[in-house]
Motif scaffolding. Structure first.
Motif, PDB file in Angstrom:
ATOM      1  N   ARG A 125       0.856  -1.233   0.181  1.00  7.96           N
ATOM      2  CA  ARG A 125      -0.024   0.077   0.010  1.00  7.96           C
ATOM      3  C   ARG A 125       0.886   1.372   0.239  1.00  7.96           C
ATOM      4  NH1 ARG A 125      -4.566  -2.807  -0.953  1.00  7.96           N
ATOM      5  NH2 ARG A 125      -5.097  -4.262   0.659  1.00  7.96           N
ATOM      6  N   GLU A 126       0.198   2.314  -0.184  1.00  2.69           N
ATOM      7  CA  GLU A 126       1.074   3.624  -0.089  1.00  2.69           C
ATOM      8  C   GLU A 126       1.343   4.079   1.223  1.00  2.69           C
ATOM      9  OE1 GLU A 126      -1.885   7.391  -0.003  1.00  2.69           O
ATOM     10  OE2 GLU A 126      -1.876   6.105  -1.994  1.00  2.69           O
ATOM     11  N   GLN A 127       0.671   3.482   2.265  1.00  2.22           N
ATOM     12  CA  GLN A 127       1.082   3.921   3.644  1.00  2.22           C
ATOM     13  C   GLN A 127       2.443   3.313   4.178  1.00  2.22           C
ATOM     14  OE1 GLN A 127      -2.120   2.723   2.963  1.00  2.22           O
ATOM     15  NE2 GLN A 127      -3.302   4.423   3.215  1.00  2.22           N
ATOM     16  N   ARG A 128       3.217   3.866   4.678  1.00  2.00           N
ATOM     17  CA  ARG A 128       4.462   3.397   5.246  1.00  2.00           C
ATOM     18  C   ARG A 128       4.960   3.664   6.605  1.00  2.00           C
ATOM     19  NH1 ARG A 128       4.084   1.217   0.975  1.00  2.00           N
ATOM     20  NH2 ARG A 128       4.963   1.777  -0.985  1.00  2.00           N
ATOM     21  N   TRP A 129       3.770   4.426   7.321  1.00  2.00           N
ATOM     22  CA  TRP A 129       4.078   4.560   8.687  1.00  2.00           C
ATOM     23  C   TRP A 129       2.610   4.196   9.202  1.00  2.00           C
ATOM     24  CZ3 TRP A 129       8.774   5.382  10.351  1.00  2.00           C
ATOM     25  CH2 TRP A 129       9.590   5.700   9.700  1.00  2.00           C
ATOM     26  N   GLY A 130       2.662   3.605  10.523  1.00  3.71           N
ATOM     27  CA  GLY A 130       1.486   3.199  11.190  1.00  3.71           C
ATOM     28  C   GLY A 130       1.548   3.599  12.749  1.00  3.71           C
ATOM     29  N   CYS A 131       0.685   4.244  13.436  1.00 10.95           N
ATOM     30  CA  CYS A 131       0.618   4.377  14.864  1.00 10.95           C
ATOM     31  C   CYS A 131       0.169   3.419  15.460  1.00 10.95           C
ATOM     32  CB  CYS A 131      -0.249   5.762  14.860  1.00 10.95           C
ATOM     33  SG  CYS A 131      -0.260   6.321  16.707  1.00 10.95           S
ATOM     34  N   ARG A 132       0.938   2.947  16.580  1.00 12.30           N
ATOM     35  CA  ARG A 132       0.562   1.858  17.386  1.00 12.30           C
ATOM     36  C   ARG A 132      -0.632   2.198  18.362  1.00 12.30           C
ATOM     37  NH1 ARG A 132       2.763  -2.967  17.182  1.00 12.30           N
ATOM     38  NH2 ARG A 132       4.801  -3.006  15.883  1.00 12.30           N
ATOM     39  N   THR A 133      -0.679   3.605  18.878  1.00  9.96           N
ATOM     40  CA  THR A 133      -1.764   4.046  19.587  1.00  9.96           C
ATOM     41  C   THR A 133      -3.075   4.115  19.158  1.00  9.96           C
ATOM     42  OG1 THR A 133       0.177   5.256  20.843  1.00  9.96           O
ATOM     43  CG2 THR A 133      -2.040   5.900  21.261  1.00  9.96           C
ATOM     44  N   CYS A 134      -3.029   5.026  17.906  1.00  9.77           N
ATOM     45  CA  CYS A 134      -4.503   5.010  17.507  1.00  9.77           C
ATOM     46  C   CYS A 134      -4.774   4.557  16.095  1.00  9.77           C
ATOM     47  CB  CYS A 134      -4.592   6.455  17.362  1.00  9.77           C
ATOM     48  SG  CYS A 134      -3.752   7.494  16.012  1.00  9.77           S
ATOM     49  N   ARG A 135      -3.754   3.464  15.654  1.00 11.72           N
ATOM     50  CA  ARG A 135      -3.886   2.892  14.163  1.00 11.72           C
ATOM     51  C   ARG A 135      -4.059   3.851  12.983  1.00 11.72           C
ATOM     52  NH1 ARG A 135      -3.712  -1.905  15.272  1.00 11.72           N
ATOM     53  NH2 ARG A 135      -4.698  -3.419  16.695  1.00 11.72           N
ATOM     54  N   ALA A 136      -3.752   5.250  13.136  1.00 12.35           N
ATOM     55  CA  ALA A 136      -3.782   5.901  12.079  1.00 12.35           C
ATOM     56  C   ALA A 136      -2.546   5.518  11.143  1.00 12.35           C
ATOM     57  CB  ALA A 136      -3.518   7.274  12.387  1.00 12.35           C
ATOM     58  N   LYS A 137      -2.653   5.555   9.819  1.00 16.78           N
ATOM     59  CA  LYS A 137      -1.605   5.354   8.829  1.00 16.78           C
ATOM     60  C   LYS A 137      -1.295   6.823   7.925  1.00 16.78           C
ATOM     61  CE  LYS A 137      -2.631   0.579   8.778  1.00 16.78           C
ATOM     62  NZ  LYS A 137      -3.374  -0.410   8.140  1.00 16.78           N
ATOM     63  N   ARG A 138       0.085   6.814   7.617  1.00 14.38           N
ATOM     64  CA  ARG A 138       0.226   7.849   6.622  1.00 14.38           C
ATOM     65  C   ARG A 138       1.424   7.285   5.869  1.00 14.38           C
ATOM     66  NH1 ARG A 138       5.149  11.184   8.118  1.00 14.38           N
ATOM     67  NH2 ARG A 138       4.308  12.503   6.635  1.00 14.38           N
ATOM     68  N   ALA A 139       1.529   8.054   4.567  1.00 12.68           N
ATOM     69  CA  ALA A 139       2.650   7.835   3.395  1.00 12.68           C
ATOM     70  C   ALA A 139       3.738   8.589   3.756  1.00 12.68           C
ATOM     71  CB  ALA A 139       2.000   8.051   2.199  1.00 12.68           C
ATOM     72  N   ASP A 140       4.947   8.226   3.245  1.00 12.57           N
ATOM     73  CA  ASP A 140       6.033   9.121   3.428  1.00 12.57           C
ATOM     74  C   ASP A 140       5.740  10.889   2.880  1.00 12.57           C
ATOM     75  OD1 ASP A 140       7.915   7.312   4.583  1.00 12.57           O
ATOM     76  OD2 ASP A 140       8.287   6.532   2.673  1.00 12.57           O
ATOM     77  N   ASP A 141       5.141  10.788   1.963  1.00 16.47           N
ATOM     78  CA  ASP A 141       4.952  12.239   1.221  1.00 16.47           C
ATOM     79  C   ASP A 141       3.779  12.825   1.520  1.00 16.47           C
ATOM     80  OD1 ASP A 141       2.945  10.713   0.355  1.00 16.47           O
ATOM     81  OD2 ASP A 141       3.523  11.254  -1.878  1.00 16.47           O
ATOM     82  N   GLN A 142       3.264  12.385   2.866  1.00 17.85           N
ATOM     83  CA  GLN A 142       1.996  13.034   3.333  1.00 17.85           C
ATOM     84  C   GLN A 142       2.548  14.189   4.281  1.00 17.85           C
ATOM     85  OE1 GLN A 142      -0.288   9.785   5.119  1.00 17.85           O
ATOM     86  NE2 GLN A 142      -2.135  10.391   3.874  1.00 17.85           N
ATOM     87  N   ALA A 143       2.014  15.603   4.255  1.00 15.83           N
ATOM     88  CA  ALA A 143       2.389  16.403   5.111  1.00 15.83           C
ATOM     89  C   ALA A 143       1.858  16.362   6.361  1.00 15.83           C
ATOM     90  CB  ALA A 143       1.759  18.065   4.321  1.00 15.83           C
ATOM     91  N   LEU A 144       2.559  16.875   7.349  1.00 11.38           N
ATOM     92  CA  LEU A 144       1.987  16.636   8.766  1.00 11.38           C
ATOM     93  C   LEU A 144       0.960  17.915   9.140  1.00 11.38           C
ATOM     94  CD1 LEU A 144       5.277  15.841  10.364  1.00 11.38           C
ATOM     95  CD2 LEU A 144       3.455  14.183   9.867  1.00 11.38           C
TER      96      LEU A 144
END
Length: 66
Positions: free
Chosen positions: A47-66
């Motif tokens: 998938r495009e998501q490269r990062w996941g949060c163990r606390t709230c289960r959110a996911k994001r890609a490397d190129d997503q703005a914070l």
């Protein structure tokens, strides 16, 4: 599965440090890393998501703005 080099970003939802998601069939070493919380196993379909949060289960890609 490849090794990551980027620093983990903060979660855009809760602010916790995110964990790298590893895709593909995990070898024993990858399963052990996942058990220690060093990576998240993302399954065989990449998938495009490269990062996941163990606390709230959110996911994001490397190129997503914070």
């Amino acid at each position: 599965m490849t090794e990551e080099s980027a620093d983990p970003p903060p979660c855009p939802e809760c602010g916790e440090v995110m964990t790298r998601i590893a895709y593909g069939k995990p070898a024993r070493a990858a399963r052990e890393r996942a058990a220690r919380g060093e990576i998240i196993l993302g399954g065989c379909i990449r998938r495009e998501q490269r990062w996941g949060c163990r606390t709230c289960r959110a996911k994001r890609a490397d190129d997503q703005a914070l």
